[in-house]
Design a protein around this motif. Structure first.
Motif, mmCIF file in Angstrom:
data_model
loop_
_atom_site.group_PDB
_atom_site.id
_atom_site.type_symbol
_atom_site.label_atom_id
_atom_site.label_comp_id
_atom_site.label_asym_id
_atom_site.label_seq_id
_atom_site.Cartn_x
_atom_site.Cartn_y
_atom_site.Cartn_z
ATOM 1 N N GLY A 113 -12.845 37.766 2.050
ATOM 2 C CA GLY A 113 -12.192 38.357 1.319
ATOM 3 C C GLY A 113 -10.276 38.611 1.484
ATOM 4 N N ILE A 114 -10.507 38.587 2.743
ATOM 5 C CA ILE A 114 -9.630 38.498 3.581
ATOM 6 C C ILE A 114 -8.623 37.624 3.716
ATOM 7 C CG2 ILE A 114 -7.990 39.830 5.331
ATOM 8 C CD1 ILE A 114 -9.702 42.303 5.009
ATOM 9 N N HIS A 254 -8.736 22.782 12.317
ATOM 10 C CA HIS A 254 -9.674 22.840 11.103
ATOM 11 C C HIS A 254 -8.804 23.595 10.254
ATOM 12 C CE1 HIS A 254 -13.152 23.649 8.794
ATOM 13 N NE2 HIS A 254 -12.858 24.587 8.480
ATOM 14 N N PRO A 255 -8.721 22.924 8.445
ATOM 15 C CA PRO A 255 -8.343 23.420 7.244
ATOM 16 C C PRO A 255 -8.146 24.357 7.446
ATOM 17 C CG PRO A 255 -9.698 21.578 6.759
ATOM 18 C CD PRO A 255 -9.747 21.688 8.283
ATOM 19 N N THR A 256 -7.629 25.780 6.947
ATOM 20 C CA THR A 256 -7.643 26.751 6.614
ATOM 21 C C THR A 256 -7.002 26.655 4.481
ATOM 22 O OG1 THR A 256 -6.796 27.383 8.553
ATOM 23 C CG2 THR A 256 -6.875 29.711 6.528
ATOM 24 N N PRO A 257 -8.564 27.244 4.386
ATOM 25 C CA PRO A 257 -8.249 27.627 2.490
ATOM 26 C C PRO A 257 -7.015 28.787 2.407
ATOM 27 C CG PRO A 257 -10.311 28.758 2.919
ATOM 28 C CD PRO A 257 -9.443 28.002 3.992
ATOM 29 N N PRO A 258 -5.384 28.436 1.756
ATOM 30 C CA PRO A 258 -5.144 29.452 1.074
ATOM 31 C C PRO A 258 -5.759 30.553 0.481
ATOM 32 C CG PRO A 258 -4.777 27.365 -0.569
ATOM 33 C CD PRO A 258 -5.635 27.024 0.840
ATOM 34 N N MET A 259 -5.085 31.814 0.622
ATOM 35 C CA MET A 259 -5.493 33.223 -0.053
ATOM 36 C C MET A 259 -4.241 33.689 -0.601
ATOM 37 S SD MET A 259 -8.706 33.240 1.067
ATOM 38 C CE MET A 259 -9.182 35.095 0.112
ATOM 39 N N GLY A 260 -3.389 33.206 -0.687
ATOM 40 C CA GLY A 260 -2.855 34.505 -1.396
ATOM 41 C C GLY A 260 -1.971 35.262 -0.529
ATOM 42 N N ASP A 261 -1.106 35.577 -1.559
ATOM 43 C CA ASP A 261 0.070 36.642 -0.889
ATOM 44 C C ASP A 261 -0.542 37.605 -1.266
ATOM 45 O OD1 ASP A 261 2.039 34.999 0.114
ATOM 46 O OD2 ASP A 261 3.613 35.052 -1.614
ATOM 47 N N GLY A 262 -0.173 38.971 0.091
ATOM 48 C CA GLY A 262 -1.254 40.632 0.207
ATOM 49 C C GLY A 262 -2.937 39.951 -0.327
ATOM 50 N N ALA A 263 -3.446 39.714 0.536
ATOM 51 C CA ALA A 263 -4.957 39.612 0.390
ATOM 52 C C ALA A 263 -5.333 40.264 1.157
ATOM 53 C CB ALA A 263 -5.724 37.471 1.706
ATOM 54 N N LEU A 264 -4.753 41.204 1.722
ATOM 55 C CA LEU A 264 -5.081 42.235 2.739
ATOM 56 C C LEU A 264 -4.737 43.327 1.534
ATOM 57 C CD1 LEU A 264 -5.960 43.885 5.704
ATOM 58 C CD2 LEU A 264 -3.919 43.653 6.460
ATOM 59 N N ASN A 269 -6.750 48.353 -0.792
ATOM 60 C CA ASN A 269 -6.908 48.422 -1.858
ATOM 61 C C ASN A 269 -8.439 48.626 -2.976
ATOM 62 O OD1 ASN A 269 -5.002 49.979 -4.721
ATOM 63 N ND2 ASN A 269 -5.864 47.717 -5.805
ATOM 64 N N ASP A 270 -8.876 47.284 -2.821
ATOM 65 C CA ASP A 270 -10.275 47.598 -4.028
ATOM 66 C C ASP A 270 -11.091 48.011 -2.847
ATOM 67 O OD1 ASP A 270 -9.053 45.669 -5.157
ATOM 68 O OD2 ASP A 270 -9.841 43.906 -4.293
#
Length: 503
Positions: A113-114, A254-264, A269-270
């Motif tokens: 998730g991060i 190896h490609p890294t999928p984008p997780m978007g800003d603020g994943a951590l 928070n969750d």
């Protein structure tokens, strides 16, 4: 004050025997497959005729399996080396205990998730628990190094400098040997990470079995065994910089999928319990009570039932298996075949072995019990067999041969080591029993996986804390029993008895 009375081995054996009978009555041992023999025949056909459908994909998965293992283990070794200097401090020791009590697959589930399905997830999933293990083992090696060299240093030499200049040089060979041993463990962990989606050999194995492509699955398993069985020949200490450089290069491509800003930030928070996030503090206790009562408690009970039966099977495998590698018992050829059987059993990760058996029996506790019992029993049997071989020259000249030697001479002399090794492995079996819930068995891992799938990070984190506390509780109980029985396995560190293989 008088020393506590020694705990008799007969009482410990009776207690574990009673616990095993209770667990046997409560366990789910039903065969869910309508015709397991048909599935077994199909898998056997695949093993006899393995098929390599996509050589490039298989080679890439094998290379990434090695790369994740090398980078994860050395990142953990580097962090553990730094932490080992402060391991006597309670906060550092507590942190190390916490990170190593969580299985690599659990770390991977959280990290997805991060950092997503990228290289960093696999490397950190191995590095985090291994850092806690390395810190403990390295600290013990440094503490047990000969202090004589330190007496030659000036009296006012700072403690850290004294450690670096006197004890560290003496402990370096053991640190290097243990790191190489951990690479073998890391290779097993790396392969298993494929079951959560990372592109290692475990991913190909799971995909092939799901599609009933047993020939391709056999080829994948064969490649894995071809990597791990001769690892002590191709992973030498002087070649480590080369393998590390190649591994970093492979993972960087190896490609890294984008997780978007603020994943951590979203993850943190969750991870806060839902009632607190919504400001409903009054609802925290009902939320906590429902989660603990409906998921944590059943998961803990199932984990303990499974682990108790697996421990009993491991003990039986150890008693039956250790004479198979003692030459005076099994003969030269018999010892060679016995050694091969034990090496195969301990080289295949228990999670992977449980997955393979699951395809035949269907979802129940049977595959998990068999996998944990065979894997851990083979480890104990291997160590006892080595000790038995070393004992043979010390026996009287008219000592018997064959099974009588094992039953009347070796087993009584090795009984203390047998109890010590079983108690050492108990905590590991409990930890691995929890993670096998990812295969559909209702242990703690089953509820953790369900929480992750439902994006309920707060529930997953709390259940992982329960799993960690259960592991620590068993480790504490195991240590108490060993202390009361006054057990120690000769030539083996307190941290990990199987690390004697690294010597």
């Amino acid at each position: 004050m008088a020393a506590p009375r020694r705990l008799a081995a007969s009482r410990v054996l009776a207690g574990f025997g009673l616990a095993t009978l209770v667990a046997l009555l409560l366990a789910d041992l039903d065969l869910a497959r309508p015709d397991p023999w048909l599935t077994l025949r199909r898998i056997g056909g695949g093993l006899v005729a393995p098929q390599i459908g996509d050589p490039a994909a298989l080679a890439r998965a094998a290379a990434l399996t090695v790369a994740f293992a090398v980078c994860g283990v050395f990142a953990g070794a580097l962090a553990g080396f730094g932490l080992s200097f402060g391991y006597r401090l309670r906060p550092i020791r507590g942190l190390c205990i916490l990170v190593r009590s969580v299985h690599e697959l659990f770390w991977a589930l959280l990290l997805l998730g991060i950092t997503g399905l990228g290289p960093l997830t696999g490397v950190l999933a191995i590095a985090l628990p291994y850092a806690g293990i390395f810190a403990k083992v390295f600290a013990e090696y440094l503490a047990e190094a000969d202090p004589a060299a330190g007496r030659a240093l000036p009296r006012r030499t700072p403690p850290l400098s004294r450690l670096l200049w006197s004890r560290l040089p003496l402990a370096l060979p053991e640190l290097g040997a243990y790191t190489l041993y951990r690479l073998e463990c890391g290779l097993r962990s790396s392969a298993v990470l494929g079951f959560v989606g990372l592109p290692t050999l475990g991913y190909l194995l799971e995909t092939d079995f799901r599609q009933a492509n047993y020939g391709a699955a056999a080829a994948t398993l064969g490649v894995y065994l071809a990597l791990i069985l001769p690892i002590r020949y191709w992973m030498r200490l002087r070649l480590v910089p080369l393998w590390l450089g190649i591994s970093v290069w492979l993972l960087s491509r190896h490609p890294t999928p984008p997780m978007g800003d603020g994943a951590l930030w979203r993850f943190m928070n969750d991870a806060v319990p839902a009632p607190i996030r919504s400001g409903d503090w009054a609802g925290l206790w009902p939320w906590l009570g429902k989660l603990l009562g409906d998921q944590a408690l059943p998961g803990v009970i199932a984990t303990l039932i499974l682990s108790q039966l697996a421990l009993a099977l491991a003990a039986a495998v150890a008693v039956i298996g250790f004479p198979l590698i003692v030459r005076r018992v099994a003969g030269r050829m018999g010892a060679l075949l016995g050694h091969l059987a034990l090496v195969l059993s301990r080289s295949i990760p228990d999670y992977m072995l449980a997955f393979l058996i699951l395809q035949v029996t269907g979802p129940s506790m049977i595959p998990a019990i068999l996998a944990l019992g065979l894997h851990n029993g083979a480890i104990i049997a291997h160590l006892m067999g080595r000790q038995g071989d070393a004992l043979v020259p010390k026996l009287r000249p008219d000592a018997p041969r064959g099974l009588r030697l094992a039953a009347w001479e070796l087993l009584p002399r090795l009984s203390g080591n047998f109890f010590a090794l079983c108690l050492y492995r108990w905590e590991i079996i409990v930890r691995d029993s929890a993670i096998l819930g990812l295969l559909g068995i209702a242990t703690l891992g089953f509820y953790v996986d369900a929480a992750v799938q439902e994006l309920r990070t707060d529930r997953a984190v709390l259940l992982l804390m329960v799993a960690a506390m259960l592991t620590l509780g068993i480790d504490t109980l195991s240590g108490w029993i060993r202390a009361r029985m006054r057990l120690s396995a000769p030539g083996m560190r307190r941290a990990e008895p199987e690390q004697a293989e690294a010597a």
